[in-house]
Design an enzyme around this catalytic site. Structure first.
Site, short mmCIF file in Angstrom:
data_model
loop_
_atom_site.label_atom_id
_atom_site.label_comp_id
_atom_site.label_asym_id
_atom_site.label_seq_id
_atom_site.Cartn_x
_atom_site.Cartn_y
_atom_site.Cartn_z
CE LYS A 173 13.47 78.53 47.58
NZ LYS A 173 12.43 78.23 46.59
CD GLU A 192 6.38 81.90 48.02
OE1 GLU A 192 7.15 81.02 48.40
OE2 GLU A 192 6.32 83.02 48.56
CB ALA A 227 13.67 77.58 43.11
P1 FAD Z 1 8.21 69.56 30.01
O1 FAD Z 1 9.52 69.87 30.62
O2 FAD Z 1 7.73 70.48 28.93
O3 FAD Z 1 8.31 68.10 29.42
C1 FAD Z 1 7.37 67.62 28.47
C2 FAD Z 1 7.83 66.29 27.92
O4 FAD Z 1 6.86 65.81 27.03
C3 FAD Z 1 9.14 66.37 27.15
O5 FAD Z 1 9.92 65.23 27.41
C4 FAD Z 1 8.67 66.35 25.70
O6 FAD Z 1 9.64 65.83 24.85
C5 FAD Z 1 7.48 65.41 25.83
N1 FAD Z 1 6.53 65.55 24.72
C6 FAD Z 1 5.74 66.59 24.41
N2 FAD Z 1 5.03 66.33 23.29
C7 FAD Z 1 5.40 65.09 22.89
C8 FAD Z 1 5.04 64.26 21.81
N3 FAD Z 1 4.19 64.64 20.86
N4 FAD Z 1 5.63 63.05 21.73
C9 FAD Z 1 6.52 62.62 22.64
N5 FAD Z 1 6.90 63.36 23.68
C10 FAD Z 1 6.35 64.58 23.81
N6 FAD Z 1 9.17 74.59 38.79
C11 FAD Z 1 9.69 74.61 40.02
O7 FAD Z 1 9.38 73.73 40.82
N7 FAD Z 1 10.56 75.59 40.38
C12 FAD Z 1 10.87 76.61 39.58
O8 FAD Z 1 11.68 77.46 39.95
C13 FAD Z 1 10.26 76.66 38.31
N8 FAD Z 1 10.48 77.69 37.45
C14 FAD Z 1 9.80 77.73 36.28
C15 FAD Z 1 9.88 78.86 35.46
C16 FAD Z 1 9.14 78.95 34.28
C17 FAD Z 1 9.20 80.19 33.46
C18 FAD Z 1 8.35 77.85 33.86
C19 FAD Z 1 7.56 77.90 32.58
C20 FAD Z 1 8.27 76.73 34.66
C21 FAD Z 1 8.96 76.67 35.86
N9 FAD Z 1 8.84 75.58 36.70
C22 FAD Z 1 9.41 75.59 37.94
C23 FAD Z 1 8.06 74.45 36.27
C24 FAD Z 1 8.92 73.35 35.83
O9 FAD Z 1 9.80 73.74 34.82
C25 FAD Z 1 8.00 72.24 35.33
O10 FAD Z 1 6.92 72.09 36.17
C26 FAD Z 1 8.67 70.97 35.34
O11 FAD Z 1 9.87 71.06 34.65
C27 FAD Z 1 7.79 69.92 34.75
O12 FAD Z 1 7.67 70.12 33.38
P2 FAD Z 1 6.98 68.97 32.58
O13 FAD Z 1 7.81 67.75 32.73
O14 FAD Z 1 5.56 68.93 32.95
O15 FAD Z 1 7.02 69.49 31.07
#
Ligand code: FAD
Length: 511
Positions: free
Chosen positions: A81, A346, A53
């Site tokens: 939304k 949110e 969301a």
């Molecule tokens: P991740 O998706 O964890 O990606 C991390 C990346 O780093 C991956 O590609 C992984 O492979 C890579 N990586 C890690 N370690 C290594 C390594 N050693 N070597 C190479 N690559 C590595 N956000 C919203 O805006 N709306 C929502 O409704 C929402 N709901 C959520 C609900 C929950 C319960 C959670 C936990 C989060 C939610 N979020 C939401 C947040 C959202 O999912 C994340 O902010 C967003 O997906 C960004 O994630 P990220 O890319 O930072 O991390």
């Protein structure tokens, strides 16, 4: 004036944050002479896999990337939304909506809600929700984009966001980023090298022994925070005291019919449950406090309350609410979960990635990495986290619920200073104040203050410039305009179909 430009940006991580960063940076800076942008991700590690969301600001990011909205909605199986419906938060059996857009019509230079508060004091029985087109249309399953050609119509002020499959969004952005020149490397980072004297990160080593060097590193490695947290040792400010939920269990389920363009958040005994309807399935999750509920109990509550058939095994996640004490240290800036996390109540996490990218583009460094630039970035970032935190805490603090230890804890917690001030302001004068340029507007604060049972202590004196009868007449007329406008809108399904954004029906997972 001469300076040393950045020659190579290395983004570590290919979740939503990594690919948003890659797409945004390459769109704006991609043609800079001599600049290379690379992204490293590990399929074996994968992504967090939730995050569906969003809030209306995402349309600005998509516009920056010149994304065709109809294509984007179709490709990410998105729905529209218009706000979030909060069920059982104030008390069991009660619900209200935090809408996008505004309420009613400001009159005599005074915000609408003061006129509505006056009407209530005169005996009107309307609810604030009745004056929001987003709420009335959303609950009726209606949607359309704003019609700017008639500024007097509530249709001109529609504000909307999306609910989408975050995995598909990352893939969608990856295609664009790669087309804009970003080079992707598959591999697991096993080591981070630093300059012996400055401590700056100089490169990363992958599991196969290959090395990638860079001038500037964007840490999008998720909760691991490989570069900022682990390699540079930047600490984490923990806000569990105010935001006690630290676990989530998520599961998608099949669709059971047409859905409203609203996210739903239902309060549970030790947290809350989300329901996010997409075009092909419904995303569900239960966010809870591990101090107040076991994982098994939380999972059982989630699985027992799905309205379709589960499509996967429940996915368990752990987190801590808070943020890294510095979002940018030396030549590393963290975006997404690597920089912090505020629970998804949110839907702000993807927005925090987007605003981090915008700030980074504004303060794009040279190889001098001037401390004034970094300090400004960090101050803005911290302020943004604090503002959102205060808004989230309001939902927990302002409750009448006393049916569990969790709700007793929340009701009695000492709020952060900024929230204390906002509560006092509304309780004494019915006024809502938006600090500096904080993310949540007066409409947002008002919706939750009023929705969660905080009683306004009065209304702006200027509302009395309209006599009582005229006030009641105008307020009733505005309510009528909102409801008749919503009636004339297409349903979301009709709108998706008419704009070529409906997905192939074969992708719909129906129970
Ligand atoms: P991740 O998706 O964890 O990606 C991390 C990346 O780093 C991956 O590609 C992984 O492979 C890579 N990586 C890690 N370690 C290594 C390594 N050693 N070597 C190479 N690559 C590595 N956000 C919203 O805006 N709306 C929502 O409704 C929402 N709901 C959520 C609900 C929950 C319960 C959670 C936990 C989060 C939610 N979020 C939401 C947040 C959202 O999912 C994340 O902010 C967003 O997906 C960004 O994630 P990220 O890319 O930072 O991390």
């Amino acid at each position: 004036m001469s300076y040393e430009p950045i020659r190579k940006i290395v983004i570590v991580g290919g979740g939503t944050a990594g690919w948003m960063a890659a797409a945004g940076l390459s769109k704006v800076m991609g043609d800079y002479p001599g600049l290379e942008i690379g992204l490293v991700e590990s399929e074996a590690i994968g992504t967090v896999g939730v995050g569906e969301a969003t809030i209306p600001q995402i349309t600005a990011f998509n516009n920056l990337l010149q994304i065709d909205e109809n294509e984007f909605v179709r490709e990410t199986c998105a729905t529209y939304k218009l706000g979030i419906e909060f069920v059982d938060w104030t008390r069991i059996g009660h619900s209200y909506v935090h809408p996008f857009g505004s309420y009613g019509l400001d009159m005599l230079g005074v915000e609408f809600h003061h006129h509505w508060l006056k009407a209530k004091s005169l005996g009107a029985d309307s609810e604030l929700d009745d004056f929001s087109l987003a709420v009335v249309a959303g609950k009726a399953g209606k949607f359309m984009r704003p019609q700017r050609d008639n500024p007097r119509s509530p249709l001109s002020k529609i504000s909307y966001a999306f609910q989408f499959d975050a995995g598909l969004y990352a893939k969608f952005l990856r295609r664009r980023a790669e087309a804009q020149g970003v080079k992707r490397t598959e591999g697991k980072v096993v080591e981070v090298s630093r300059h012996a004297e400055t401590g700056f990160v100089t490169g990363i080593t992958l599991e196969d022994g290959s090395q990638i060097e860079g001038d500037f590193f964007v840490d999008c490695s998720g909760f691991r925070s490989l570069l900022l947290g682990q390699a540079l040792g930047v600490g984490f400010e923990d806000w569990t005291e105010w935001l006690p939920c630290d676990r989530a269990v998520a599961v998608p389920c099949t669709l059971t019919g047409e859905n409203e363009p609203l996210t739903r958040s239902t309060a549970r005994p030790a947290g809350w449950q989300w329901r996010i309807p997409l075009q092909h399935r419904v995303g569900n999750g239960h966010v809870y406090s591990s101090a107040h509920m076991s994982d098994d109990e939380a999972t059982a509550i989630l699985m027992d309350s799905l309205d379709g058939e589960p499509l996967a095994e429940p996915n368990q996640l752990r987190f801590t609410g808070g943020h890294r004490t510095k979002a940018w240290e030396k030549n590393v800036v963290a975006l997404g979960l690597a920089g912090g996390f505020l629970e998804p109540l949110e839907s702000t996490a993807i927005h925090l990635v987007q605003s981090g990218i915008a700030r980074l583009l504004t303060l794009f460094p040279t190889r001098e990495f001037a401390s004034a630039t970094i300090d400004r970035y960090n101050a803005e970032s911290e302020r943004e986290y604090r503002d959102i935190r205060d808004f989230l805490v309001l939902h927990y603090k302002a409750t009448e619920r006393d049916d569990s230890e969790f709700w007793n804890y929340c009701r009695e917690l000492e709020p952060p200073a900024g929230l204390t001030e906002k509560l006092a302001m509304y309780r004494t004068s019915g006024r809502v104040f938006r600090e500096h340029n904080e993310l949540f507007t007066e409409t947002s604060w008002l919706s939750v203050l009023q929705g969660q049972g905080i009683t306004a202590g009065g209304y702006h004196p200027a509302a009395d410039l309209l006599d009582d009868a005229e006030n009641l007449k105008r307020v009733a007329h505005i309510q009528h305009v909102v409801s008749s406008t919503a009636e004339g809108m297409p349903t979301q399904a009709e709108f998706l179909q008419a704009n070529g954004s409906a997905i192939d029906p074969a992708l719909r997972r129906l129970s």
